[in-house]
Design an enzyme around this catalytic site. Structure first.
Site, PDB file in Angstrom:
ATOM      1  N   SER A  61      29.250  36.543 -15.721  1.00 27.55           N
ATOM      2  CA  SER A  61      28.092  37.413 -15.511  1.00 27.55           C
ATOM      3  C   SER A  61      28.302  38.778 -16.153  1.00 27.55           C
ATOM      4  CB  SER A  61      27.853  37.641 -14.021  1.00 27.55           C
ATOM      5  OG  SER A  61      27.650  36.432 -13.357  1.00 27.55           O
TER       6      SER A  61
HETATM    7  N1  SAH Z   1      32.645  34.476 -11.217  1.00 22.92           N
HETATM    8  C1  SAH Z   1      32.823  33.884 -12.500  1.00 22.92           C
HETATM    9  C2  SAH Z   1      31.515  33.438 -13.101  1.00 22.92           C
HETATM   10  C3  SAH Z   1      31.552  31.999 -13.376  1.00 22.92           C
HETATM   11  S1  SAH Z   1      30.077  31.231 -13.957  1.00 22.92           S
HETATM   12  C4  SAH Z   1      33.603  34.783 -13.434  1.00 22.92           C
HETATM   13  O1  SAH Z   1      33.863  35.935 -13.100  1.00 22.92           O
HETATM   14  O2  SAH Z   1      33.979  34.301 -14.500  1.00 22.92           O
HETATM   15  C5  SAH Z   1      29.785  30.040 -12.679  1.00 22.92           C
HETATM   16  C6  SAH Z   1      30.877  29.068 -12.402  1.00 22.92           C
HETATM   17  O3  SAH Z   1      30.463  28.200 -11.367  1.00 22.92           O
HETATM   18  C7  SAH Z   1      31.248  28.162 -13.593  1.00 22.92           C
HETATM   19  O4  SAH Z   1      32.593  28.323 -13.892  1.00 22.92           O
HETATM   20  C8  SAH Z   1      30.941  26.757 -13.069  1.00 22.92           C
HETATM   21  O5  SAH Z   1      31.828  25.774 -13.562  1.00 22.92           O
HETATM   22  C9  SAH Z   1      31.083  26.940 -11.572  1.00 22.92           C
HETATM   23  N2  SAH Z   1      30.419  25.916 -10.756  1.00 22.92           N
HETATM   24  C10 SAH Z   1      29.273  25.229 -10.997  1.00 22.92           C
HETATM   25  N3  SAH Z   1      29.025  24.366  -9.997  1.00 22.92           N
HETATM   26  C11 SAH Z   1      30.031  24.494  -9.093  1.00 22.92           C
HETATM   27  C12 SAH Z   1      30.347  23.858  -7.846  1.00 22.92           C
HETATM   28  N4  SAH Z   1      29.579  22.919  -7.315  1.00 22.92           N
HETATM   29  N5  SAH Z   1      31.476  24.244  -7.214  1.00 22.92           N
HETATM   30  C13 SAH Z   1      32.288  25.203  -7.732  1.00 22.92           C
HETATM   31  N6  SAH Z   1      32.039  25.832  -8.896  1.00 22.92           N
HETATM   32  C14 SAH Z   1      30.917  25.495  -9.576  1.00 22.92           C
END
Ligand code: SAH
Length: 209
Positions: A61
């Site tokens: 993000s």
């Molecule tokens: N907080 C993160 C942003 C990651 S983007 C950062 O600082 O980098 C959102 C993330 O959610 C992705 O890595 C994706 O793989 C994960 N995601 C999607 N569905 C999910 C689920 N059911 N359980 C856990 N993670 C999930």
């Protein structure tokens, strides 16, 4: 321009935006080296206020969104926090700067969980990452005082609501198509009081609803 200068400039922009109320959040954002979490090819853009790709079709993000979400969690140092969607681990590091406890984080993509854990360990952040489906939360370490999702869901998964202590906060992008940032507080009777904080755009939550 050094990375530190770039970072300081970003924090000043966030501070002047009036969208982040807690000094602790700005301090945490000022301390975490975002450029070490993003792919080498995007390190130059790490202190621009924009989302960046982190591989596996996922994105980190924009800094203002990390700041706003962390701000709305209203964290105290003793709070126990659950993150769903570790991604590259950046947001978890920001939270770990604020709390004195272990941050628990669940990531769906095993490769991302592994590389995030490695990077967080390298920098000395007390974050424990589990590869799995965040729809289940992480019951072994519940109750949590705060939880947030970095992937969008049509509805907050019940296990996550159950794993929050009364008085605890949940922040999550909720909706299909149009998403809104939901800020919810769990009441003593187990119900949620909900407010929204504008329209947002996050990757969809994968796995079982
Ligand atoms: N907080 C993160 C942003 C990651 S983007 C950062 O600082 O980098 C959102 C993330 O959610 C992705 O890595 C994706 O793989 C994960 N995601 C999607 N569905 C999910 C689920 N059911 N359980 C856990 N993670 C999930």
């Amino acid at each position: 321009m050094t990375r530190e200068n770039d970072r300081e400039r970003l924090i000043n922009v966030l501070s002047r935006s009036n969208r982040v109320h807690r000094e602790s959040v700005l301090e945490a954002m000022g301390a975490v080296p975002r450029h070490t979490f993003v792919p080498e090819s995007h390190a130059e853009q790490a202190y621009h206020d924009r989302p960046l790709p982190i591989g596996h079709g996922q994105t980190i993000s924009a800094p203002h969104m990390v700041a706003i979400m962390t701000d709305r969690l209203a964290l105290s140092p003793e709070d126990r926090v659950l993150e769903i969607g570790t991604g590259c681990g950046y947001h978890a590091a920001v939270v770990a700067e604020i709390v004195d406890t272990t941050v628990y984080s669940v990531e769906y993509v095993p490769e991302l969980a592994e590389s995030a854990q490695r990077q967080l360990d390298r920098l000395g952040y007390d974050v424990s990452v589990r590869a799995g489906d965040g729809h289940e939360g992480w019951p072994e370490h519940a109750p949590y005082d705060a939880a947030y999702l970095t992937c969008a869901t049509p509805e907050l998964p019940d296990p996550i609501i159950e794993q929050i202590a009364p008085g605890g906060q949940i922040v999550a992008p909720v909706g299909t198509g149009q998403q809104q940032l939901l800020i919810a507080e769990k009441e003593a009777d187990g119900s949620l009081s909900r407010t929204t904080n504008g329209y947002v755009r996050f990757v969809p939550m994968r796995g079982e609803e």
